[in-house]
Design a protein around this motif. Structure first.
Motif, mmCIF file in Angstrom:
data_model
loop_
_atom_site.group_PDB
_atom_site.id
_atom_site.type_symbol
_atom_site.label_atom_id
_atom_site.label_comp_id
_atom_site.label_asym_id
_atom_site.label_seq_id
_atom_site.Cartn_x
_atom_site.Cartn_y
_atom_site.Cartn_z
ATOM 1 N N ALA A 1 0.282 38.252 -18.005
ATOM 2 C CA ALA A 1 -0.715 39.308 -17.802
ATOM 3 C C ALA A 1 -2.126 38.751 -17.948
ATOM 4 N N LEU A 2 -2.338 37.917 -18.954
ATOM 5 C CA LEU A 2 -3.650 37.305 -19.162
ATOM 6 C C LEU A 2 -4.048 36.439 -17.973
ATOM 7 N N LEU A 3 -3.127 35.639 -17.485
ATOM 8 C CA LEU A 3 -3.429 34.771 -16.348
ATOM 9 C C LEU A 3 -3.746 35.574 -15.087
ATOM 10 N N ARG A 4 -2.973 36.599 -14.827
ATOM 11 C CA ARG A 4 -3.203 37.404 -13.619
ATOM 12 C C ARG A 4 -4.511 38.182 -13.711
ATOM 13 N N LEU A 5 -4.810 38.724 -14.876
ATOM 14 C CA LEU A 5 -6.074 39.429 -15.070
ATOM 15 C C LEU A 5 -7.249 38.469 -14.912
ATOM 16 N N THR A 6 -7.135 37.303 -15.517
ATOM 17 C CA THR A 6 -8.206 36.309 -15.418
ATOM 18 C C THR A 6 -8.410 35.865 -13.977
ATOM 19 N N ALA A 7 -7.321 35.632 -13.256
ATOM 20 C CA ALA A 7 -7.436 35.225 -11.855
ATOM 21 C C ALA A 7 -8.112 36.311 -11.025
ATOM 22 N N GLN A 8 -7.757 37.568 -11.261
ATOM 23 C CA GLN A 8 -8.395 38.667 -10.532
ATOM 24 C C GLN A 8 -9.890 38.726 -10.827
ATOM 25 N N LEU A 9 -10.243 38.595 -12.093
ATOM 26 C CA LEU A 9 -11.661 38.614 -12.469
ATOM 27 C C LEU A 9 -12.406 37.416 -11.885
ATOM 28 N N GLU A 10 -11.741 36.279 -11.834
ATOM 29 C CA GLU A 10 -12.353 35.086 -11.245
ATOM 30 C C GLU A 10 -12.585 35.285 -9.744
ATOM 31 N N MET A 11 -11.586 35.819 -9.041
ATOM 32 C CA MET A 11 -11.722 36.021 -7.596
ATOM 33 C C MET A 11 -12.815 37.043 -7.272
ATOM 34 N N GLN A 12 -13.059 37.976 -8.178
ATOM 35 C CA GLN A 12 -14.096 38.985 -7.964
ATOM 36 C C GLN A 12 -15.462 38.527 -8.465
ATOM 37 N N LEU B 1 -2.048 27.409 -20.486
ATOM 38 C CA LEU B 1 -2.719 28.513 -19.796
ATOM 39 C C LEU B 1 -3.865 27.985 -18.929
ATOM 40 N N ALA B 2 -4.643 27.065 -19.469
ATOM 41 C CA ALA B 2 -5.750 26.489 -18.709
ATOM 42 C C ALA B 2 -5.233 25.774 -17.459
ATOM 43 N N GLN B 3 -4.164 25.010 -17.612
ATOM 44 C CA GLN B 3 -3.595 24.292 -16.473
ATOM 45 C C GLN B 3 -3.054 25.259 -15.429
ATOM 46 N N GLU B 4 -2.426 26.325 -15.872
ATOM 47 C CA GLU B 4 -1.888 27.303 -14.923
ATOM 48 C C GLU B 4 -3.005 28.042 -14.192
ATOM 49 N N LEU B 5 -4.089 28.350 -14.891
ATOM 50 C CA LEU B 5 -5.234 28.983 -14.245
ATOM 51 C C LEU B 5 -5.837 28.039 -13.207
ATOM 52 N N ASP B 6 -5.984 26.768 -13.559
ATOM 53 C CA ASP B 6 -6.516 25.780 -12.624
ATOM 54 C C ASP B 6 -5.593 25.598 -11.418
ATOM 55 N N SER B 7 -4.289 25.585 -11.667
ATOM 56 C CA SER B 7 -3.326 25.430 -10.572
ATOM 57 C C SER B 7 -3.369 26.621 -9.627
ATOM 58 N N ALA B 8 -3.492 27.813 -10.177
ATOM 59 C CA ALA B 8 -3.574 29.016 -9.339
ATOM 60 C C ALA B 8 -4.827 28.975 -8.475
ATOM 61 N N ARG B 9 -5.940 28.517 -9.052
ATOM 62 C CA ARG B 9 -7.185 28.411 -8.290
ATOM 63 C C ARG B 9 -7.029 27.398 -7.163
ATOM 64 N N ALA B 10 -6.450 26.253 -7.463
ATOM 65 C CA ALA B 10 -6.248 25.220 -6.448
ATOM 66 C C ALA B 10 -5.342 25.735 -5.333
ATOM 67 N N HIS B 11 -4.317 26.481 -5.700
ATOM 68 C CA HIS B 11 -3.406 27.055 -4.701
ATOM 69 C C HIS B 11 -4.142 28.046 -3.803
ATOM 70 N N ARG B 12 -4.958 28.897 -4.398
ATOM 71 C CA ARG B 12 -5.726 29.875 -3.603
ATOM 72 C C ARG B 12 -6.686 29.163 -2.663
ATOM 73 N N GLU B 13 -7.368 28.149 -3.162
ATOM 74 C CA GLU B 13 -8.341 27.427 -2.338
ATOM 75 C C GLU B 13 -7.648 26.690 -1.202
ATOM 76 N N HIS B 14 -6.476 26.170 -1.443
ATOM 77 C CA HIS B 14 -5.730 25.433 -0.429
ATOM 78 C C HIS B 14 -5.221 26.346 0.671
ATOM 79 N N HIS B 15 -4.952 27.603 0.327
ATOM 80 C CA HIS B 15 -4.393 28.551 1.294
ATOM 81 C C HIS B 15 -5.422 29.517 1.872
ATOM 82 N N GLN B 16 -6.677 29.200 1.761
ATOM 83 C CA GLN B 16 -7.712 30.045 2.366
ATOM 84 C C GLN B 16 -8.142 29.488 3.678
#
Length: 81
Positions: free
Chosen positions: A19-30, A66-81
């Protein structure tokens, strides 16, 4: 603590982390959260040389993960944009 209680606690902690990771990712994307800065802050929050004892070592491991997973999610989003 028996096995069932330990598994229940482990599942609850994992759910909170997800939940923390998904909330953080949403806030980061916004644009409300600086993801890389937050990731660095999580990793710096519990430095290895101060993580003495099993509880603080586990805390450090979780923050780094958690930090690594947040970074990995960001890299995945950037790669698929």
């Amino acid at each position: 603590m028996n096995t069932q209680q330990l598994e229940n606690l482990t599942g609850r902690i994992d759910g909170l982390a997800q939940a923390l990771l998904r909330l953080t990712a949403q806030l980061e994307m916004q644009g409300y959260v600086d993801g890389p800065q937050l990731s660095q802050a999580w990793q710096a929050a519990r430095p290895e040389h101060l993580a003495v004892g099993p509880v603080l070592q586990a805390s450090r491991c979780t923050l780094v993960q958690l930090a690594q997973e947040l970074d990995s999610a960001r890299a995945h989003r950037e790669h698929h944009q």
